[in-house]
Each structure stands twice: as structure tokens, then as C-alpha cells.
Scaffold this motif. Sequence first.
Motif, PDB file in Angstrom:
ATOM      1  N   ASP A 320       0.833  -1.201   0.000  1.00 10.08           N
ATOM      2  CA  ASP A 320       0.000   0.000   0.000  1.00 10.08           C
ATOM      3  C   ASP A 320       0.868   1.251   0.000  1.00 10.08           C
ATOM      4  O   ASP A 320       1.564   1.531   0.974  1.00 10.08           O
ATOM      5  N   SER A 321       0.820   2.016  -1.081  1.00 13.34           N
ATOM      6  CA  SER A 321       1.602   3.257  -1.152  1.00 13.34           C
ATOM      7  C   SER A 321       0.824   4.450  -0.612  1.00 13.34           C
ATOM      8  O   SER A 321       1.400   5.488  -0.307  1.00 13.34           O
ATOM      9  N   GLN A 322      -0.498   4.317  -0.488  1.00 11.84           N
ATOM     10  CA  GLN A 322      -1.331   5.458  -0.119  1.00 11.84           C
ATOM     11  C   GLN A 322      -1.456   5.667   1.386  1.00 11.84           C
ATOM     12  O   GLN A 322      -1.290   6.765   1.890  1.00 11.84           O
ATOM     13  N   GLY A 323      -1.798   4.606   2.114  1.00  7.30           N
ATOM     14  CA  GLY A 323      -1.887   4.719   3.562  1.00  7.30           C
ATOM     15  C   GLY A 323      -3.197   5.241   4.097  1.00  7.30           C
ATOM     16  O   GLY A 323      -3.339   5.462   5.298  1.00  7.30           O
ATOM     17  N   GLY A 324      -4.193   5.453   3.204  1.00  9.26           N
ATOM     18  CA  GLY A 324      -5.448   6.051   3.646  1.00  9.26           C
ATOM     19  C   GLY A 324      -6.194   5.228   4.673  1.00  9.26           C
ATOM     20  O   GLY A 324      -6.731   5.767   5.650  1.00  9.26           O
ATOM     21  N   ALA A 325      -6.236   3.904   4.488  1.00  8.26           N
ATOM     22  CA  ALA A 325      -6.949   3.049   5.442  1.00  8.26           C
ATOM     23  C   ALA A 325      -6.261   3.060   6.796  1.00  8.26           C
ATOM     24  O   ALA A 325      -6.914   3.148   7.840  1.00  8.26           O
ATOM     25  N   ALA A 326      -4.929   2.972   6.790  1.00 11.30           N
ATOM     26  CA  ALA A 326      -4.180   2.964   8.051  1.00 11.30           C
ATOM     27  C   ALA A 326      -4.354   4.273   8.803  1.00 11.30           C
ATOM     28  O   ALA A 326      -4.397   4.299  10.035  1.00 11.30           O
ATOM     29  N   ILE A 327      -4.471   5.379   8.087  1.00 11.70           N
ATOM     30  CA  ILE A 327      -4.649   6.685   8.725  1.00 11.70           C
ATOM     31  C   ILE A 327      -6.061   6.837   9.263  1.00 11.70           C
ATOM     32  O   ILE A 327      -6.276   7.477  10.299  1.00 11.70           O
ATOM     33  N   SER A 328      -7.054   6.242   8.594  1.00 17.97           N
ATOM     34  CA  SER A 328      -8.457   6.595   8.842  1.00 17.97           C
ATOM     35  C   SER A 328      -9.245   5.654   9.736  1.00 17.97           C
ATOM     36  O   SER A 328     -10.152   6.097  10.448  1.00 17.97           O
ATOM     37  N   ILE A 329      -8.984   4.346   9.694  1.00 22.99           N
ATOM     38  CA  ILE A 329      -9.895   3.374  10.295  1.00 22.99           C
ATOM     39  C   ILE A 329     -10.109   3.604  11.785  1.00 22.99           C
ATOM     40  O   ILE A 329     -11.242   3.594  12.276  1.00 22.99           O
ATOM     41  N   ALA A 330      -9.043   3.806  12.535  1.00 28.10           N
ATOM     42  CA  ALA A 330      -9.205   3.996  13.984  1.00 28.10           C
ATOM     43  C   ALA A 330     -10.057   5.221  14.285  1.00 28.10           C
ATOM     44  O   ALA A 330     -10.911   5.201  15.177  1.00 28.10           O
ATOM     45  N   HIS A 331      -9.855   6.281  13.522  1.00 29.25           N
ATOM     46  CA  HIS A 331     -10.578   7.519  13.792  1.00 29.25           C
ATOM     47  C   HIS A 331     -12.068   7.384  13.513  1.00 29.25           C
ATOM     48  O   HIS A 331     -12.901   7.869  14.276  1.00 29.25           O
ATOM     49  N   VAL A 332     -12.433   6.699  12.425  1.00 29.20           N
ATOM     50  CA  VAL A 332     -13.853   6.628  12.056  1.00 29.20           C
ATOM     51  C   VAL A 332     -14.610   5.581  12.866  1.00 29.20           C
ATOM     52  O   VAL A 332     -15.825   5.675  13.018  1.00 29.20           O
ATOM     53  N   THR A 333     -13.907   4.583  13.407  1.00 24.56           N
ATOM     54  CA  THR A 333     -14.587   3.546  14.189  1.00 24.56           C
ATOM     55  C   THR A 333     -14.402   3.728  15.689  1.00 24.56           C
ATOM     56  O   THR A 333     -15.174   3.188  16.486  1.00 24.56           O
ATOM     57  N   GLY A 334     -13.375   4.446  16.082  1.00 22.17           N
ATOM     58  CA  GLY A 334     -13.042   4.532  17.495  1.00 22.17           C
ATOM     59  C   GLY A 334     -12.364   3.280  18.004  1.00 22.17           C
ATOM     60  O   GLY A 334     -12.124   3.139  19.202  1.00 22.17           O
ATOM     61  N   LYS A 335     -12.027   2.355  17.084  1.00 23.40           N
ATOM     62  CA  LYS A 335     -11.381   1.090  17.439  1.00 23.40           C
ATOM     63  C   LYS A 335     -10.028   1.006  16.735  1.00 23.40           C
ATOM     64  O   LYS A 335      -9.906   1.393  15.583  1.00 23.40           O
ATOM     65  N   PRO A 336      -9.022   0.464  17.394  1.00 27.32           N
ATOM     66  CA  PRO A 336      -7.661   0.566  16.867  1.00 27.32           C
ATOM     67  C   PRO A 336      -7.336  -0.429  15.759  1.00 27.32           C
ATOM     68  O   PRO A 336      -7.935  -1.495  15.665  1.00 27.32           O
ATOM     69  N   ILE A 337      -6.372  -0.063  14.936  1.00 29.56           N
ATOM     70  CA  ILE A 337      -5.696  -1.042  14.095  1.00 29.56           C
ATOM     71  C   ILE A 337      -4.687  -1.740  14.996  1.00 29.56           C
ATOM     72  O   ILE A 337      -3.898  -1.086  15.696  1.00 29.56           O
ATOM     73  N   LEU A 338      -4.713  -3.052  15.028  1.00 29.04           N
ATOM     74  CA  LEU A 338      -3.846  -3.815  15.922  1.00 29.04           C
ATOM     75  C   LEU A 338      -2.667  -4.463  15.209  1.00 29.04           C
ATOM     76  O   LEU A 338      -1.586  -4.586  15.782  1.00 29.04           O
ATOM     77  N   PHE A 339      -2.895  -4.880  13.950  1.00 27.73           N
ATOM     78  CA  PHE A 339      -1.834  -5.574  13.219  1.00 27.73           C
ATOM     79  C   PHE A 339      -1.849  -5.175  11.749  1.00 27.73           C
ATOM     80  O   PHE A 339      -2.897  -4.830  11.196  1.00 27.73           O
ATOM     81  N   LEU A 340      -0.670  -5.281  11.141  1.00 28.97           N
ATOM     82  CA  LEU A 340      -0.511  -5.129   9.702  1.00 28.97           C
ATOM     83  C   LEU A 340       0.030  -6.433   9.132  1.00 28.97           C
ATOM     84  O   LEU A 340       0.993  -7.006   9.674  1.00 28.97           O
ATOM     85  N   GLY A 341      -0.581  -6.908   8.047  1.00 27.06           N
ATOM     86  CA  GLY A 341      -0.013  -8.005   7.285  1.00 27.06           C
ATOM     87  C   GLY A 341       0.996  -7.429   6.314  1.00 27.06           C
ATOM     88  O   GLY A 341       0.659  -6.569   5.500  1.00 27.06           O
TER      89      GLY A 341
END
Length: 366
Positions: A320-341
Motif C-alpha cells: 500500500d503506497s497510499q496509507g489512507g486506510a491505516a490513517i483513517s480506520i481507527a478515527h472513524v470507528t473509534g477502534k484501533p488497528i492492531l496488526f498489519l499483514g
Amino acid sequence: MFDSLKEKLGSFREEVEESAEEKVDADAETQAETDADVTAATADATDQAADPTTPEPAGTGPDPTEESDGPGFAKRAKSAATGQTIIEAEDVEAPLDELEMALLQSDVELTVVDEILATIREETIGETHLITKSTTGVVQRALRKALVDVISVGQFDFEERVAAADKPLVIIFTGVNGVGKTTSIAKMAKYLEERGYSSVLANGDTYRAGANEQIEEHAEALDKKLITHQQGGDPAAVIYDGVEYAEANDVDVVLGDTAGRLHTSDDLMEQLEKIERVVDPDMTLFVDEAVAGQDAVQRARQFNDAAEIDGAILTKADADSQGGAAISIAHVTGKPILFLGVGQGYEHLEQFEPERLVDRLLGLDG
């Protein structure tokens, strides 16, 4: 990983630095001219005092107490004289407009973009952000704070939670088909094993043809027990059997797969709700691809609304060159990103660390 976003953030920082430093040079030059005028006016006044017969020319000479270029010039000029500058709104607005477009093009969600820009304004504009010689420090700190704030929402220590939980700990994996959910379960089994925890896999994806075979391959490769039922069986019953097996055999963690589902598929969402009722899992993890960008963000929001996730795993983060999901998911759900594949191997599951990711994006990790 996230190279495009990293480049765009670097461009923003350079533009603000250039704008502010050009203003330093301009203010210093204006101050030098003002100082020269004041010196000349003082010399004239001295000459007049020595020769009282010399009339003072009407309307000539600068008033050294008068500010130039509107309010704030005297304060800026004073700072310039000592090699300092104050970052003002005009220094950041044009670069912020470009950064806004760059973030949106990188699939960062709109409300997240607004939050990032608001924090940068708050952290850069005003006399409290007085910087000697260069604005590099303040812009870098502002970017770092803005990104960490939106990425680290809801963050918790996964390993600490696993260690503290009553055993068996039950983790359910959800998400749409084809995003790497089953592979993420296998990677999690390996991750837990490396930390001293045993696990059993339970295949609640009972409707997809080939689902049993797929997870069975992983179980055999990892030498893990797999609980399965016939195709078309009750997913909640499969995972319940996994829990019973874990209790009877002192297994630490149950990793339950579920059918790939969309939030619009009522029957599949009902299955997920039944699993919640029957099994009462300790953790529900949403899995999606980092490269899915805005689609992943919207699905995370919808899954969280429907089933209340505890956190997310983003697969294919290395692509992923963009990073949009990694930047956004925690903020819009209030739940953290825990792991990256971050690769194809079982060992390629990386614990998500917001500050480490931001330092990567800003080139501060070297």
C-alpha cells in the motif's frame, strides 16, 4: 509501505519551511531599511540640536515609532532581528490546501483530513511557536502530533490483554471475502505460538466452497488442531465446539473464522450476531486490505456499527503506497488497528504501533 503518502507529507513540510523562511528574509531586509532610516533621522536630529538655527524640514523623516506593513510587523521585525520568525496563517494556508488534496488522493477519509488540518493549524500558527532559523522543528512536530492523534484512537496493548484474559480467550475474525481473513488467522496462530500461547482453529466459514480445505492447509502447516463441521453447518456451533475443545485440552486461544460477509447481507449478519450470543467472544477483529483504501474504511465503519469490532487487521500493508486506510480506520470507528499483514509468510504479521508508523511517514525512523 505508504511511500506516496510519505512523499506528500514531506512536500508539505518543505513548502511551509520555504514560505516562512522567505518571510524571515523579507522581514530582516525591511528591518534593516527601517534601522537605517531611524539612524539617519537620529543623525539629523543631532545636527539640528547642535545648530538650533537650522529649521526642521516639514513632513520629512520617518517616524520610528510607526509600524510598517500593518499590524504585527513590529513584532515580526523584532523577531527577524534576532534570527527568528513567527509562523502565521498566510504561511500555512496554501500548503495546507495542497496537503488536503494530497491526503484525499491518498484515500484518507474526509473527517480525518479535517482533523489533521485543524491540529496542524493549532500547532503551527501564532507567536507561541517562535522558531529560531528554521521552521523545520515546529512543522515536523505539528505533523507528527496530527497523525498520531488520528491513528492512535482506541489503541490498547494486545499482548497485555491476551496475558490478562481468562483462558481460553476467544477471538473471532470478520470481514468480506478475499481480504486475507483466513491467512490472518494462521498468522495469528504463529504470532501467539511465538509468545508461548497454544491455539485451536475453528472454521465458522461453513458456506464457502473450499473454505475447510483452505484453513486445513494452514492448520497442517502450523501443526494446529482444526475444528470443522460439514459444509452448510451452523457457524456458531463450530466455534462453540472449538471453545469446548480448548477448555478440555487447556488450549489458550480459540481463533474463529467466519463467512465473508457484507453489511447488506442480513442472513450473514444474523449469523455473526448468533456467534456473539452463543460464544460471547472476548475479541472481534475486522480484517481488510490496506490497499482497499476508502472501501476498507467504509466497511470498517459498517461492520463496527453492525457487530462492534474491537480492532482491525490490515493485510497487504507492504503493497500500500497510499496509507489512507491505516490513517483513517481507527478515527472513524473509534477502534484501533492492531496488526498489519506485511508479507505472505506466517511470520509476516506486524503489531501496529502508531508512533512508529508516523515516524516512518515523516522519515524519523532512521
